[in-house]
Scaffold this motif. Structure first.
Motif, PDB file in Angstrom:
ATOM      1  N   GLU A  43     -10.314   4.414  -4.640  1.00 42.79           N
ATOM      2  CA  GLU A  43     -11.145   3.501  -3.112  1.00 42.79           C
ATOM      3  C   GLU A  43     -11.176   2.583  -2.279  1.00 42.79           C
ATOM      4  OE1 GLU A  43     -13.260   6.454  -0.876  1.00 42.79           O
ATOM      5  OE2 GLU A  43     -12.985   7.454  -2.182  1.00 42.79           O
ATOM      6  N   THR A  44     -10.456   1.482  -3.271  1.00 40.65           N
ATOM      7  CA  THR A  44      -9.928   0.396  -2.677  1.00 40.65           C
ATOM      8  C   THR A  44      -9.066   0.562  -2.088  1.00 40.65           C
ATOM      9  OG1 THR A  44     -11.253  -0.765  -4.764  1.00 40.65           O
ATOM     10  CG2 THR A  44     -10.118  -1.847  -3.009  1.00 40.65           C
ATOM     11  N   LYS A  45      -7.994   0.800  -2.807  1.00 42.20           N
ATOM     12  CA  LYS A  45      -6.419   1.241  -2.406  1.00 42.20           C
ATOM     13  C   LYS A  45      -6.739   1.948  -0.519  1.00 42.20           C
ATOM     14  CE  LYS A  45      -3.717   1.688  -6.486  1.00 42.20           C
ATOM     15  NZ  LYS A  45      -2.338   1.923  -7.007  1.00 42.20           N
ATOM     16  N   LYS A  46      -6.880   3.268  -1.073  1.00 43.69           N
ATOM     17  CA  LYS A  46      -7.585   3.483   0.343  1.00 43.69           C
ATOM     18  C   LYS A  46      -8.330   2.627   1.312  1.00 43.69           C
ATOM     19  CE  LYS A  46      -9.878   8.278   2.136  1.00 43.69           C
ATOM     20  NZ  LYS A  46     -11.068   9.047   1.996  1.00 43.69           N
ATOM     21  N   LYS A  47      -9.449   1.754   1.340  1.00 48.42           N
ATOM     22  CA  LYS A  47      -9.731   0.897   2.130  1.00 48.42           C
ATOM     23  C   LYS A  47      -8.529   0.069   2.560  1.00 48.42           C
ATOM     24  CE  LYS A  47     -13.673  -1.756   3.259  1.00 48.42           C
ATOM     25  NZ  LYS A  47     -14.679  -2.592   2.825  1.00 48.42           N
ATOM     26  N   VAL A  48      -8.206  -0.585   1.455  1.00 49.04           N
ATOM     27  CA  VAL A  48      -7.272  -1.884   1.659  1.00 49.04           C
ATOM     28  C   VAL A  48      -5.515  -1.591   2.547  1.00 49.04           C
ATOM     29  CG1 VAL A  48      -5.828  -3.609   0.376  1.00 49.04           C
ATOM     30  CG2 VAL A  48      -8.642  -3.484   0.176  1.00 49.04           C
ATOM     31  N   PRO A 174      10.869   3.195   6.181  1.00 50.19           N
ATOM     32  CA  PRO A 174      10.737   4.974   6.181  1.00 50.19           C
ATOM     33  C   PRO A 174       8.904   5.410   5.206  1.00 50.19           C
ATOM     34  CG  PRO A 174      12.308   4.528   6.503  1.00 50.19           C
ATOM     35  CD  PRO A 174      12.054   2.487   6.597  1.00 50.19           C
ATOM     36  N   SER A 175       9.406   4.117   3.874  1.00 58.03           N
ATOM     37  CA  SER A 175       9.021   5.541   2.340  1.00 58.03           C
ATOM     38  C   SER A 175       7.750   4.405   3.087  1.00 58.03           C
ATOM     39  CB  SER A 175       9.845   4.103   1.706  1.00 58.03           C
ATOM     40  OG  SER A 175      11.273   5.303   1.347  1.00 58.03           O
ATOM     41  N   GLN A 176       7.786   3.480   3.266  1.00 58.64           N
ATOM     42  CA  GLN A 176       6.676   2.919   2.884  1.00 58.64           C
ATOM     43  C   GLN A 176       5.168   3.310   4.313  1.00 58.64           C
ATOM     44  OE1 GLN A 176       4.548   0.561   0.772  1.00 58.64           O
ATOM     45  NE2 GLN A 176       6.348  -0.466   0.097  1.00 58.64           N
ATOM     46  N   LYS A 177       5.816   3.700   4.809  1.00 55.22           N
ATOM     47  CA  LYS A 177       4.520   4.540   6.466  1.00 55.22           C
ATOM     48  C   LYS A 177       4.151   6.113   5.332  1.00 55.22           C
ATOM     49  CE  LYS A 177       7.765   5.390   9.978  1.00 55.22           C
ATOM     50  NZ  LYS A 177       8.641   5.166  10.893  1.00 55.22           N
ATOM     51  N   LYS A 178       5.553   6.846   5.061  1.00 57.24           N
ATOM     52  CA  LYS A 178       4.599   7.359   3.980  1.00 57.24           C
ATOM     53  C   LYS A 178       3.554   7.286   2.771  1.00 57.24           C
ATOM     54  CE  LYS A 178       9.249  10.492   5.065  1.00 57.24           C
ATOM     55  NZ  LYS A 178      10.259  10.701   3.825  1.00 57.24           N
ATOM     56  N   ILE A 179       4.104   6.124   2.399  1.00 62.75           N
ATOM     57  CA  ILE A 179       3.212   5.838   1.250  1.00 62.75           C
ATOM     58  C   ILE A 179       1.466   5.514   1.593  1.00 62.75           C
ATOM     59  CG2 ILE A 179       2.723   4.129  -0.946  1.00 62.75           C
ATOM     60  CD1 ILE A 179       5.960   3.806  -0.745  1.00 62.75           C
ATOM     61  N   ILE A 180       1.742   4.711   2.874  1.00 62.95           N
ATOM     62  CA  ILE A 180       0.522   4.368   3.577  1.00 62.95           C
ATOM     63  C   ILE A 180      -0.294   5.304   3.684  1.00 62.95           C
ATOM     64  CG2 ILE A 180      -0.408   2.761   5.780  1.00 62.95           C
ATOM     65  CD1 ILE A 180       1.759   1.836   5.156  1.00 62.95           C
TER      66      ILE A 180
END
Length: 255
Positions: A43-48, A174-180
Motif C-alpha cells: 500500500e505504501t508503494k502504491k502511494k509513494v 521505458p522500463s520504469q514507466k511500466k513498473i510505475i
C-alpha cells in the motif's frame, strides 16, 4: 574574449550543471532508494512510487539528455574546431579517425549485444570483457587513428556518456514507466522489466566514475608522461570505488 571562448565557457557550465542533476539522481536511485524501496509494503508503494518516481525520473532523463548534448557541443567546439584531436605534426582526419568516431557514438550497439549476452549474468565476467574491449578501442585510437592523449581520453568518456544516455532513454525510462504503472494499478511489475531497469542503472553507475575522469582530462595531462595506463587505471579504480559504495549502501539503515 572571442565568441568561441564565450560558447566554450557557457557549454562547460551547462554541461557540469546538467551532469550533476543526472548523476546525482543516478546515485540516489542506486545507493539510497535501492535500499529504501524494499522496506515499503504494498500500500505504501502504491502511494509513494507513482508520486515520487515520475518526478525524479523527469529530471533524471532530461538531465541525461542535456548533459549529452552539451558534451557533444563541447567536443565539436574544443576538439574538432579547436584542433586538439591530434598531436602537432601527427595524424589527421581520415578513414581510421572517422571509424573511431563511429565506434564512439555507435558503441551502444556493441554494449547492447554484450549486455544481452549470457556474459552479463555475471557482473565480474561482464566487466572483464568490457574492460578488454575498452583497452582495444584505446589502442586503436592511439596506434591507428593517432588521437592525442586528451582526444582519446575524452572520446572514451564520450562513448561512456553515449551508452549511459541511451540506456536512460531506451531502457531505463521505458522500463520504469511500466513498473510505475503496474504498482499504481496494484499489480506486481514484470520481473524481467524490473531486472532490465536495475541492470542498466547499475551499468550506468559503474560507467559514471571513469566518465568523470574523462571529463576532467584537461587536468590529468602529465607533461612528458601521458599514457593510456592512466585512463585504464581510472576505469578499474572507478569500478572498484562503485563496488565499495554498493557494499556500504547495503549496510546503511534508517532509524
Amino acid at each position: 574574449m572571442e565568441v568561441m571562448d564565450i560558447l566554450s565557457v557557457l557549454f562547460r557550465w551547462l554541461h557540469i550543471a546538467a551532469g550533476i542533476l543526472w548523476i546525482g539522481l543516478l546515485y540516489f536511485f542506486n545507493f539510497v532508494n535501492s535500499g529504501f524501496a524494499p522496506t515499503m509494503d504494498g500500500e505504501t508503494k502504491k502511494k509513494v512510487v507513482p508520486e515520487l518516481m515520475p518526478r525524479a525520473l523527469y529530471f533524471f532523463r532530461w538531465g541525461a539528455l542535456y548533459t549529452w548534448i552539451t558534451g557533444l557541443l563541447l567536443l565539436l567546439l574544443v576538439f574538432y574546431h579547436g584542433g586538439l584531436m591530434f598531436e602537432e605534426g601527427k595524424g589527421g582526419w581520415g578513414g581510421a579517425s572517422i571509424l573511431m568516431l563511429v565506434i564512439v557514438f555507435g558503441g551502444f550497439a556493441l554494449y547492447e549485444m554484450l549486455a544481452k549476452s549470457p556474459l552479463a549474468k555475471n557482473l565480474t565476467v561482464f566487466g572483464t570483457v568490457a574492460f578488454v574491449l575498452i583497452a582495444v578501442i584505446v589502442y586503436l585510437m592511439i596506434q591507428v587513428a593517432e588521437f592525442s592523449y586528451r582526444a582519446y581520453v575524452i572520446h572514451i568518456g564520450a562513448m561512456f556518456g553515449t551508452i549511459m544516455a541511451a540506456n536512460v532513454w531506451m531502457r531505463i525510462w521505458p522500463s520504469q514507466k511500466k513498473i510505475i504503472t503496474a504498482i499504481k494499478g496494484g499489480t506486481a511489475p514484470d520481473a524481467a522489466v524490473v531486472a532490465l531497469a536495475g541492470a542498466r542503472s547499475k551499468h550506468n553507475t559503474y560507467l559514471s566514475v571513469p566518465l568523470i575522469w574523462a571529463m576532467i582530462n584537461m587536468h590529468t595531462v602529465v607533461p612528458g608522461a601521458n599514457s593510456p595506463v592512466y585512463l585504464l587505471l581510472a576505469v578499474v579504480i572507478g569500478w572498484l570505488l562503485v563496488s565499495m559504495i554498493y557494499t556500504k549502501s547495503a549496510k546503511v539503515k534508517g532509524f
